[in-house]
Design a protein around this motif. Structure first.
Motif, PDB file in Angstrom:
ATOM      1  N   ILE A  17       0.831  -1.207   0.000  1.00 58.47           N
ATOM      2  CA  ILE A  17       0.000   0.000   0.000  1.00 58.47           C
ATOM      3  C   ILE A  17       0.865   1.256   0.000  1.00 58.47           C
ATOM      4  CG2 ILE A  17      -1.665   1.323   1.352  1.00 58.47           C
ATOM      5  CD1 ILE A  17      -2.799  -1.359   2.317  1.00 58.47           C
ATOM      6  N   HIS A  18       1.970   1.203   0.735  1.00 55.70           N
ATOM      7  CA  HIS A  18       2.807   2.390   0.888  1.00 55.70           C
ATOM      8  C   HIS A  18       4.065   2.301   0.021  1.00 55.70           C
ATOM      9  CE1 HIS A  18       0.401   4.056   4.141  1.00 55.70           C
ATOM     10  NE2 HIS A  18       0.341   2.848   4.664  1.00 55.70           N
ATOM     11  N   ALA A  19       3.987   1.582  -1.094  1.00 47.55           N
ATOM     12  CA  ALA A  19       5.134   1.513  -2.000  1.00 47.55           C
ATOM     13  C   ALA A  19       5.467   2.908  -2.503  1.00 47.55           C
ATOM     14  CB  ALA A  19       4.817   0.592  -3.169  1.00 47.55           C
ATOM     15  N   GLY A  20       6.734   3.114  -2.796  1.00 48.69           N
ATOM     16  CA  GLY A  20       7.178   4.420  -3.250  1.00 48.69           C
ATOM     17  C   GLY A  20       6.795   4.687  -4.698  1.00 48.69           C
ATOM     18  N   PRO A  21       7.215   5.834  -5.228  1.00 46.45           N
ATOM     19  CA  PRO A  21       6.849   6.226  -6.588  1.00 46.45           C
ATOM     20  C   PRO A  21       7.589   5.425  -7.654  1.00 46.45           C
ATOM     21  CG  PRO A  21       8.384   7.802  -5.662  1.00 46.45           C
ATOM     22  CD  PRO A  21       8.034   6.851  -4.542  1.00 46.45           C
ATOM     23  N   ILE A  22       7.059   5.442  -8.864  1.00 42.93           N
ATOM     24  CA  ILE A  22       7.749   4.854 -10.011  1.00 42.93           C
ATOM     25  C   ILE A  22       8.681   5.923 -10.573  1.00 42.93           C
ATOM     26  CG2 ILE A  22       7.480   3.945 -12.344  1.00 42.93           C
ATOM     27  CD1 ILE A  22       4.814   2.784 -11.469  1.00 42.93           C
ATOM     28  N   CYS A  23       9.943   5.566 -10.726  1.00 39.21           N
ATOM     29  CA  CYS A  23      10.958   6.558 -11.092  1.00 39.21           C
ATOM     30  C   CYS A  23      11.753   6.111 -12.308  1.00 39.21           C
ATOM     31  CB  CYS A  23      11.927   6.783  -9.924  1.00 39.21           C
ATOM     32  SG  CYS A  23      11.122   7.140  -8.338  1.00 39.21           S
ATOM     33  N   MET A  24      12.320   7.077 -12.994  1.00 34.63           N
ATOM     34  CA  MET A  24      13.239   6.787 -14.082  1.00 34.63           C
ATOM     35  C   MET A  24      14.549   6.278 -13.500  1.00 34.63           C
ATOM     36  SD  MET A  24      14.635   9.498 -16.937  1.00 34.63           S
ATOM     37  CE  MET A  24      15.554  10.427 -15.691  1.00 34.63           C
ATOM     38  N   ARG A  25      15.153   5.288 -14.187  1.00 30.81           N
ATOM     39  CA  ARG A  25      16.417   4.724 -13.692  1.00 30.81           C
ATOM     40  C   ARG A  25      17.450   4.684 -14.804  1.00 30.81           C
ATOM     41  NH1 ARG A  25      16.529  -1.361 -11.451  1.00 30.81           N
ATOM     42  NH2 ARG A  25      15.711  -1.699 -13.565  1.00 30.81           N
ATOM     43  N   CYS A  26      18.644   5.179 -14.533  1.00 28.23           N
ATOM     44  CA  CYS A  26      19.746   5.074 -15.483  1.00 28.23           C
ATOM     45  C   CYS A  26      21.057   5.311 -14.743  1.00 28.23           C
ATOM     46  CB  CYS A  26      19.585   6.069 -16.631  1.00 28.23           C
ATOM     47  SG  CYS A  26      19.380   7.779 -16.119  1.00 28.23           S
ATOM     48  N   ILE A  27      22.131   4.851 -15.332  1.00 29.00           N
ATOM     49  CA  ILE A  27      23.454   4.959 -14.719  1.00 29.00           C
ATOM     50  C   ILE A  27      24.439   5.529 -15.728  1.00 29.00           C
ATOM     51  CG2 ILE A  27      25.376   3.704 -13.650  1.00 29.00           C
ATOM     52  CD1 ILE A  27      23.379   1.624 -12.704  1.00 29.00           C
ATOM     53  N   ASN A  28      25.042   6.647 -15.388  1.00 29.07           N
ATOM     54  CA  ASN A  28      26.136   7.230 -16.161  1.00 29.07           C
ATOM     55  C   ASN A  28      25.771   7.449 -17.628  1.00 29.07           C
ATOM     56  OD1 ASN A  28      28.771   8.265 -16.278  1.00 29.07           O
ATOM     57  ND2 ASN A  28      29.594   6.321 -17.030  1.00 29.07           N
ATOM     58  N   VAL A  29      24.652   8.130 -17.885  1.00 28.14           N
ATOM     59  CA  VAL A  29      24.239   8.408 -19.261  1.00 28.14           C
ATOM     60  C   VAL A  29      24.469   9.875 -19.581  1.00 28.14           C
ATOM     61  CG1 VAL A  29      22.521   6.567 -19.295  1.00 28.14           C
ATOM     62  CG2 VAL A  29      21.840   8.868 -18.596  1.00 28.14           C
ATOM     63  N   ALA A  30      24.791  10.160 -20.846  1.00 25.95           N
ATOM     64  CA  ALA A  30      25.045  11.534 -21.267  1.00 25.95           C
ATOM     65  C   ALA A  30      23.755  12.284 -21.550  1.00 25.95           C
ATOM     66  CB  ALA A  30      25.938  11.537 -22.501  1.00 25.95           C
ATOM     67  N   ILE A  32      19.511  11.924 -20.659  1.00 22.76           N
ATOM     68  CA  ILE A  32      18.504  11.135 -19.951  1.00 22.76           C
ATOM     69  C   ILE A  32      17.387  10.668 -20.875  1.00 22.76           C
ATOM     70  CG2 ILE A  32      18.972  12.196 -17.713  1.00 22.76           C
ATOM     71  CD1 ILE A  32      16.448  13.842 -18.054  1.00 22.76           C
ATOM     72  N   SER A  33      17.373  11.173 -22.116  1.00 21.24           N
ATOM     73  CA  SER A  33      16.418  10.637 -23.085  1.00 21.24           C
ATOM     74  C   SER A  33      16.686   9.158 -23.331  1.00 21.24           C
ATOM     75  CB  SER A  33      16.506  11.401 -24.412  1.00 21.24           C
ATOM     76  OG  SER A  33      16.089  12.738 -24.257  1.00 21.24           O
ATOM     77  N   ASN A  34      17.919   8.723 -23.054  1.00 22.38           N
ATOM     78  CA  ASN A  34      18.278   7.317 -23.261  1.00 22.38           C
ATOM     79  C   ASN A  34      17.680   6.397 -22.214  1.00 22.38           C
ATOM     80  OD1 ASN A  34      19.887   8.040 -25.461  1.00 22.38           O
ATOM     81  ND2 ASN A  34      21.682   8.379 -24.181  1.00 22.38           N
ATOM     82  N   CYS A  35      17.079   6.939 -21.150  1.00 15.53           N
ATOM     83  CA  CYS A  35      16.555   6.054 -20.115  1.00 15.53           C
ATOM     84  C   CYS A  35      15.105   6.356 -19.748  1.00 15.53           C
ATOM     85  CB  CYS A  35      17.432   6.101 -18.867  1.00 15.53           C
ATOM     86  SG  CYS A  35      17.783   7.741 -18.218  1.00 15.53           S
ATOM     87  N   VAL A  36      14.368   7.057 -20.628  1.00 15.43           N
ATOM     88  CA  VAL A  36      12.980   7.376 -20.310  1.00 15.43           C
ATOM     89  C   VAL A  36      12.099   6.130 -20.291  1.00 15.43           C
ATOM     90  CG1 VAL A  36      13.074   9.737 -21.162  1.00 15.43           C
ATOM     91  CG2 VAL A  36      12.459   7.891 -22.735  1.00 15.43           C
TER      92      VAL A  36
END
Length: 229
Positions: A17-30, A32-36
């Protein structure tokens, strides 16, 4: 024993019930369009997070995902820190649910990916529930998000993906006559059954919404452009 089991179940439900939000995730990208299209469900004690890092070669890269509430509470808008290979020139958190412009951390640190409006739920075949399809993709420039409802083997099924904008406009032009549209563009592999609803939309994961609701809004979608096939 039953009391202990009930306590464990209650804790499990509380976590859901109290799960957190859904978020964008990426690591070391130039960019952020690459991880939408890459998202993660954060924990109940976490928020969405984005940091901008100035590397030793003067390139800026981004890391995004989940961060604990404790860490987020220590971050000021002007936060600057150091990492092993660079300078963190911005780090910020947010806990809003994804909206039409995508996960909230896609807009932190003064950045915004350019492909959010074209990111759609995309899956082959028909599904008993749209929620079963969790895959997203950035549609080609000439396509929009698509949602459909079918009757297959006496059951309601759903289909989601991308469709040519030209074909979406043709759907509107043919609604009053119930004409069969000759769809020469890309089709969703495995789409079958009796057609109940077809609709197109524009916006982050917009085709996860109800098809009939999307269909009502299609006129406004094309108001600014001539309806030609």
């Amino acid at each position: 024993m039953e009391t202990a089991l009930s306590f464990v179940v209650s804790l499990s439900l509380l976590g859901i019930i109290h799960a957190g939000p859904i978020c964008m995730r990426c690591i070391n990208v130039a960019d952020i369009s690459n991880c939408v299209t890459n998202t993660i469900q954060c924990g109940y004690n976490e928020q969405c997070y984005l940091e901008s890092v100035l590397n030793e070669d003067l390139r800026i890269t981004y890391n995004a995902g989940c961060q604990s509430n404790t860490v987020c509470s220590t971050l000021a808008p002007t936060y600057v820190g150091y990492k092993k290979r660079g300078l963190v020139n911005c780090a910020a958190c947010c806990n809003e649910a994804p909206g039409k412009d995508g996960p909230c951390n896609a807009h932190l640190c003064g950045v915004s990916p350019g492909d959010l409006q074209k990111t759609c739920v995309v899956c082959d075949g028909v599904h008993s529930d749209v929620a079963q399809c969790t895959t997203t993709a950035v549609c080609p420039p000439n396509e929009l998000c698509f949602s459909g409802i079918r009757i297959a083997q006496s059951a309601i099924r759903y289909v989601v993906g991308c469709y040519e904008e030209r074909v979406c406009k043709a759907m509107l032009d043919n609604d009053n006559t119930n004409s069969i549209i000759q769809r020469s563009g890309r089709i969703i592999h495995g789409d079958h059954g009796i057609n109940i609803c077809d609709a197109c939309c524009k916006g982050y994961r917009c085709n996860a919404a109800d098809c009939f609701t999307l269909k009502k809004n299609m006129t406004a979608l094309f108001d600014s452009a001539p309806r030609t096939v």
